[in-house]
Design a protein around this motif. Sequence first.
Motif, PDB file in Angstrom:
ATOM      1  N   LEU A 141      39.153  52.439  17.920  1.00 22.49           N
ATOM      2  CA  LEU A 141      37.838  52.187  17.333  1.00 22.49           C
ATOM      3  C   LEU A 141      37.744  50.773  16.766  1.00 22.49           C
ATOM      4  CD1 LEU A 141      35.056  53.084  16.342  1.00 22.49           C
ATOM      5  CD2 LEU A 141      36.179  54.102  14.332  1.00 22.49           C
ATOM      6  N   THR A 142      38.830  50.312  16.151  1.00 21.89           N
ATOM      7  CA  THR A 142      38.858  48.941  15.625  1.00 21.89           C
ATOM      8  C   THR A 142      38.679  47.920  16.744  1.00 21.89           C
ATOM      9  OG1 THR A 142      40.333  49.650  13.827  1.00 21.89           O
ATOM     10  CG2 THR A 142      40.209  47.283  14.298  1.00 21.89           C
ATOM     11  N   SER A 181      35.593  45.333  17.038  1.00 20.61           N
ATOM     12  CA  SER A 181      35.857  43.896  17.182  1.00 20.61           C
ATOM     13  C   SER A 181      35.085  43.314  18.359  1.00 20.61           C
ATOM     14  CB  SER A 181      37.355  43.657  17.375  1.00 20.61           C
ATOM     15  OG  SER A 181      38.093  44.147  16.258  1.00 20.61           O
ATOM     16  N   GLU A 182      35.072  44.048  19.476  1.00 15.70           N
ATOM     17  CA  GLU A 182      34.314  43.568  20.641  1.00 15.70           C
ATOM     18  C   GLU A 182      32.825  43.508  20.341  1.00 15.70           C
ATOM     19  OE1 GLU A 182      35.281  43.617  24.470  1.00 15.70           O
ATOM     20  OE2 GLU A 182      36.849  45.142  24.451  1.00 15.70           O
ATOM     21  N   THR A 219      30.831  52.203  20.779  1.00 16.83           N
ATOM     22  CA  THR A 219      31.452  52.145  19.449  1.00 16.83           C
ATOM     23  C   THR A 219      30.830  53.170  18.512  1.00 16.83           C
ATOM     24  OG1 THR A 219      31.873  49.773  19.738  1.00 16.83           O
ATOM     25  CG2 THR A 219      32.014  50.645  17.516  1.00 16.83           C
ATOM     26  N   THR A 220      29.513  53.284  18.542  1.00 23.82           N
ATOM     27  CA  THR A 220      28.851  54.308  17.722  1.00 23.82           C
ATOM     28  C   THR A 220      29.286  55.697  18.153  1.00 23.82           C
ATOM     29  OG1 THR A 220      26.923  52.856  17.497  1.00 23.82           O
ATOM     30  CG2 THR A 220      26.621  55.172  16.931  1.00 23.82           C
ATOM     31  N   GLY A 221      29.440  55.905  19.456  1.00 22.90           N
ATOM     32  CA  GLY A 221      29.908  57.192  19.950  1.00 22.90           C
ATOM     33  C   GLY A 221      31.297  57.531  19.447  1.00 22.90           C
ATOM     34  N   LEU A 255      42.862  46.731  29.014  1.00 23.24           N
ATOM     35  CA  LEU A 255      42.594  47.900  29.848  1.00 23.24           C
ATOM     36  C   LEU A 255      42.407  49.153  29.006  1.00 23.24           C
ATOM     37  CD1 LEU A 255      45.070  47.389  32.846  1.00 23.24           C
ATOM     38  CD2 LEU A 255      42.584  47.199  32.873  1.00 23.24           C
ATOM     39  N   LEU A 256      43.225  49.308  27.955  1.00 23.38           N
ATOM     40  CA  LEU A 256      43.108  50.480  27.094  1.00 23.38           C
ATOM     41  C   LEU A 256      41.755  50.520  26.396  1.00 23.38           C
ATOM     42  CD1 LEU A 256      44.264  52.965  25.654  1.00 23.38           C
ATOM     43  CD2 LEU A 256      45.256  51.419  23.952  1.00 23.38           C
ATOM     44  N   ILE A 257      41.355  49.411  25.805  1.00 31.04           N
ATOM     45  CA  ILE A 257      40.068  49.373  25.116  1.00 31.04           C
ATOM     46  C   ILE A 257      38.919  49.581  26.096  1.00 31.04           C
ATOM     47  CG2 ILE A 257      38.521  47.958  23.726  1.00 31.04           C
ATOM     48  CD1 ILE A 257      40.979  48.910  22.226  1.00 31.04           C
ATOM     49  N   ASN A 258      39.021  48.942  27.257  1.00 29.93           N
ATOM     50  CA  ASN A 258      37.952  49.062  28.254  1.00 29.93           C
ATOM     51  C   ASN A 258      37.834  50.490  28.774  1.00 29.93           C
ATOM     52  OD1 ASN A 258      35.936  47.782  30.038  1.00 29.93           O
ATOM     53  ND2 ASN A 258      37.363  48.376  31.642  1.00 29.93           N
TER      54      ASN A 258
END
Length: 440
Positions: free
Chosen positions: A78-79, A83-84, A112-114, A222-225
Amino acid sequence: MNRSNTRKIYFRDDSVEEEIERKRKHQAPDSFQNAIGPIIVVAQCLGIMPVIGILTNTRNAVKFKWMAVRTIYSLLVLTGGISELLLTIYRIHNFGLNLINAESLTFFSITTTGQIFFVNLARRWPKLIRCWDRAESIFLTRPYRTHGLRLDCKMKILCFIWVALAASEYSGYVTMTLIGINGALNECPGTNVTIQEVFFESQRTHIFYWIRFHDWMIPFLLLINMSLTFCWTYLDLFIMLVGISLAARFNQVTDRIKRMENMIIPESFWTEIRSHYLLLNELVLYVDDRLSLILLLSCASNLYFVCLQLFNSFTSNYSDVISTVFFWYSLLFVMGRAVCVILCVSSINEASKGSLRILRTIPTKHWSIELARFASSISKDTIALTGRKFFYITKRLILVMAGTVVTYELVVFDQVDKDNASAGETGTHPCNWTFRQYHL
């Protein structure tokens, strides 16, 4: 004697009946928790819904802990999403708002809201699942029977189809992007950049405008995406699963009434049926109170991306067949997911009215006070999930969204100049990466 109205009675061998009952006792209950548990576990791999004990049969074992490993993992993901989002907002502040960065801003805002909503739902999940379990327990035993396929089978089929379609759409997007980058790099033989560098820098301009790309960043990116993209898909999938689960219980009530057709039914039967129906009604209200924000976000997300894709269909010109096929597949996928979400969630309202059609066939002489009260409850109450009480999720919502989309397209079609779509942005052609300036 009219033989067509004569009921045929079939006797089953006692040994067969005992074998069926024995298998039924050893089979896991067809409960919502048992059905959705494995799906939530898959979501937890990408930092969504950090709940402990999700696969246990004991509801008291389902817990949420802030210091649990899966919760910390979810907060780290989530962080990264926050940040993105902040970097995207800062880049828009510097270069101005246009269609390209507005799409990125909307995507990161929604995902991010989700993720925030799902962390909040995970915090409430232990209490919610215990209330759900108490309400549906009476529908897991006789005289109620499973309506059609078992609930876990329905969920697995829906998840497989949904994830397969979403994965194919995302894979097509990545493939088309890589093909375009590879073709552009061939036009720039003197450019000393790799294809993965161009790919990530073009997808994350809000990050790599300020820092230099390194290969060790790829796993984290890749993980964040993947987490953000899956969260966008999981928003719709989760409320679809909730919708078919609640609708299945109302269908069980309808099936039980249907089995009593052409029989003399005591008033105590209608008293029991009505109490079970009201129990489901209360469950829908309770679930709606916990999920209405997620529903609202899902509907807003689908409406935005349908409008965006339709607008792109008017302004984009594709010269090759592959790009054209992918674009129309993506457009149909976005439109299809919006319709499927509404249909699955609106099935609650449709199933809650199913019993009324049978009640209307009962002769007047067999009506009682309890039956009249039951019929009145069905006809007058609107049992459906809502978008934070702003609107009910029923089939009529499809027409409302369609009217909104058409109105939007008519307004913006002649107003937006596609030549300004990339105004203020630094060029993303691979030949420009050699001369990129990094601002720290």
